[in-house]
Write an enzyme that holds these catalytic residues in place. Structure first.
Site, PDB file in Angstrom:
ATOM      1  N   LEU A  22      23.665   1.772 -28.963  1.00 35.34           N
ATOM      2  CA  LEU A  22      24.529   2.896 -29.341  1.00 35.34           C
ATOM      3  C   LEU A  22      23.824   4.199 -28.983  1.00 35.34           C
ATOM      4  O   LEU A  22      22.673   4.406 -29.359  1.00 35.34           O
ATOM      5  CB  LEU A  22      24.816   2.863 -30.848  1.00 35.34           C
ATOM      6  CG  LEU A  22      25.639   1.689 -31.348  1.00 35.34           C
ATOM      7  CD1 LEU A  22      25.751   1.733 -32.869  1.00 35.34           C
ATOM      8  CD2 LEU A  22      27.026   1.670 -30.722  1.00 35.34           C
TER       9      LEU A  22
ATOM     10  N   GLY B  97      18.799   3.883 -32.091  1.00 30.57           N
ATOM     11  CA  GLY B  97      17.451   4.388 -31.785  1.00 30.57           C
ATOM     12  C   GLY B  97      16.800   4.948 -33.043  1.00 30.57           C
ATOM     13  O   GLY B  97      17.346   5.855 -33.668  1.00 30.57           O
TER      14      GLY B  97
ATOM     15  N   ASP C  93      14.375  13.585 -33.221  1.00 31.92           N
ATOM     16  CA  ASP C  93      13.750  14.407 -32.177  1.00 31.92           C
ATOM     17  C   ASP C  93      14.425  15.765 -31.996  1.00 31.92           C
ATOM     18  O   ASP C  93      14.071  16.503 -31.077  1.00 31.92           O
ATOM     19  CB  ASP C  93      13.753  13.652 -30.842  1.00 31.92           C
ATOM     20  CG  ASP C  93      15.160  13.406 -30.328  1.00 31.92           C
ATOM     21  OD1 ASP C  93      16.113  13.493 -31.119  1.00 31.92           O
ATOM     22  OD2 ASP C  93      15.318  13.130 -29.137  1.00 31.92           O
ATOM     23  N   LYS C  94      15.382  16.072 -32.872  1.00 33.01           N
ATOM     24  CA  LYS C  94      16.109  17.348 -32.794  1.00 33.01           C
ATOM     25  C   LYS C  94      16.606  17.590 -31.362  1.00 33.01           C
ATOM     26  O   LYS C  94      16.494  18.694 -30.825  1.00 33.01           O
ATOM     27  CB  LYS C  94      15.233  18.542 -33.231  1.00 33.01           C
ATOM     28  CG  LYS C  94      14.398  18.306 -34.470  1.00 33.01           C
ATOM     29  CD  LYS C  94      14.878  19.104 -35.635  1.00 33.01           C
ATOM     30  CE  LYS C  94      14.262  18.798 -36.964  1.00 33.01           C
ATOM     31  NZ  LYS C  94      13.324  17.725 -37.148  1.00 33.01           N
ATOM     32  N   ASN C  95      17.098  16.523 -30.753  1.00 35.23           N
ATOM     33  CA  ASN C  95      17.640  16.574 -29.380  1.00 35.23           C
ATOM     34  C   ASN C  95      16.633  16.998 -28.312  1.00 35.23           C
ATOM     35  O   ASN C  95      17.005  17.496 -27.247  1.00 35.23           O
ATOM     36  CB  ASN C  95      18.863  17.499 -29.315  1.00 35.23           C
ATOM     37  CG  ASN C  95      20.039  16.901 -30.061  1.00 35.23           C
ATOM     38  OD1 ASN C  95      20.121  15.692 -30.211  1.00 35.23           O
ATOM     39  ND2 ASN C  95      20.922  17.755 -30.531  1.00 35.23           N
TER      40      ASN C  95
ATOM     41  N   LEU D 234      29.868   6.103 -30.309  1.00 34.78           N
ATOM     42  CA  LEU D 234      30.843   5.980 -31.397  1.00 34.78           C
ATOM     43  C   LEU D 234      31.959   7.012 -31.184  1.00 34.78           C
ATOM     44  O   LEU D 234      31.719   8.071 -30.600  1.00 34.78           O
ATOM     45  CB  LEU D 234      30.155   6.210 -32.750  1.00 34.78           C
ATOM     46  CG  LEU D 234      29.103   5.184 -33.154  1.00 34.78           C
ATOM     47  CD1 LEU D 234      28.387   5.626 -34.417  1.00 34.78           C
ATOM     48  CD2 LEU D 234      29.720   3.808 -33.364  1.00 34.78           C
TER      49      LEU D 234
ATOM     50  N   LEU E 147      24.252  11.916 -34.133  1.00 35.07           N
ATOM     51  CA  LEU E 147      24.118  11.718 -35.577  1.00 35.07           C
ATOM     52  C   LEU E 147      22.710  11.252 -35.943  1.00 35.07           C
ATOM     53  O   LEU E 147      21.963  10.785 -35.086  1.00 35.07           O
ATOM     54  CB  LEU E 147      25.115  10.668 -36.060  1.00 35.07           C
ATOM     55  CG  LEU E 147      26.584  10.854 -35.696  1.00 35.07           C
ATOM     56  CD1 LEU E 147      27.373   9.641 -36.149  1.00 35.07           C
ATOM     57  CD2 LEU E 147      27.140  12.119 -36.313  1.00 35.07           C
TER      58      LEU E 147
END
Ligand code: SAH
Length: 219
Positions: A154, A174, A178-180, A200, A214
């Site tokens: 996912l 995962g 990592d705050k993107n 999703l 998310l």
């Protein structure tokens, strides 16, 4: 001077004797309190039966249905996170566990590639996990545990959007905070390992102003 000294020690002796007496009566006091509590409980029960007070509100336990669905949290990103992020991942895992314990539809939960700093955090700070039921902590990767064809990673970066979950599949989340910072990290990993990916249907269900990524426990 001598008199004062002896009167002082007399006081101290008195104090000591009093303390000793108090200690000796500990069992008696304990038994008396127990009796008092029992009486109080009985009185309350009677009052409920007579309709004088409302019965205590009991938290309903969900009738849990365990599905065959398998959900993996991939903890292979340990070295890519800061200490604060390791703390966040660990508490998100705790939330996953307790949400799964109290939900009406439970899944089979696996924490794979478990080890290093996350394990250290669990061993030193969380500790309650030794009593956790219905979750498998596995030091091995999901690739060693499951059939590759059953795996679906996912990730918000996948092109395929799933609307339904297939009980024959193993869904991987995962285990990273990592705050993107690491864009496409899980997507690239899955592609490299030749595993299916899916996102999703967030856009259909929730209005999110930023990216539709998310946290682990929210997934
Ligand atoms: N940079 C990371 C983001 C971590 S978010 C990445 O490359 O994915 C934690 C995990 O939640 C993700 O790895 C992913 O498995 C899952 N996730 C978050 N948002 C999702 C979404 N919209 N659809 C599917 N999975 C999602």
């Amino acid at each position: 001077m001598n008199l004062q000294q002896s009167s002082l020690s007399k006081n101290a002796l008195k104090k000591l004797l009093k303390q000793q007496k108090w200690e000796e009566s500990r069992q008696e006091r304990k038994a008396a309190q127990k009796e008092k509590d029992k009486k109080k409980k009985l009185e309350k029960k009677k009052a409920v039966e007579l309709g004088l007070i409302p019965p205590p509100i009991k938290k309903p336990k969900p009738n849990q249905i365990t599905s065959n669905l398998r959900v993996v949290i991939d903890l292979s990103f340990d070295s890519m996170m800061t200490d604060t992020e390791i703390t966040s991942v660990s508490s998100q895992l705790t939330r996953c566990y307790s949400a799964n314990r109290s939900t009406s539809h439970a899944v089979n939960l696996f924490f794979t590639s478990y080890g290093q700093r996350i394990q250290n955090r669990f061993d030193t700070k969380i500790q309650s996990h030794i009593n956790w039921k219905d979750v498998v902590f596995d030091t091995k990767s999901y690739l060693e545990r499951f059939d590759k064809d059953d795996l679906v990673y996912l990730t918000a970066d996948a092109t395929d959007v799933i609307d339904e979950l297939d009980e024959n599949k193993v869904y991987i989340i995962g285990g990273i905070v990592d705050k993107n910072r690491h864009k496409n990290l899980c997507y690239d990993k899955a592609k490299k390992e030749n595993i299916a990916t899916a996102q999703l249907p967030i856009e259909k269900c929730i209005k999110m102003t930023t990216r539709k990524v998310l946290a682990i426990n929210h997934v």
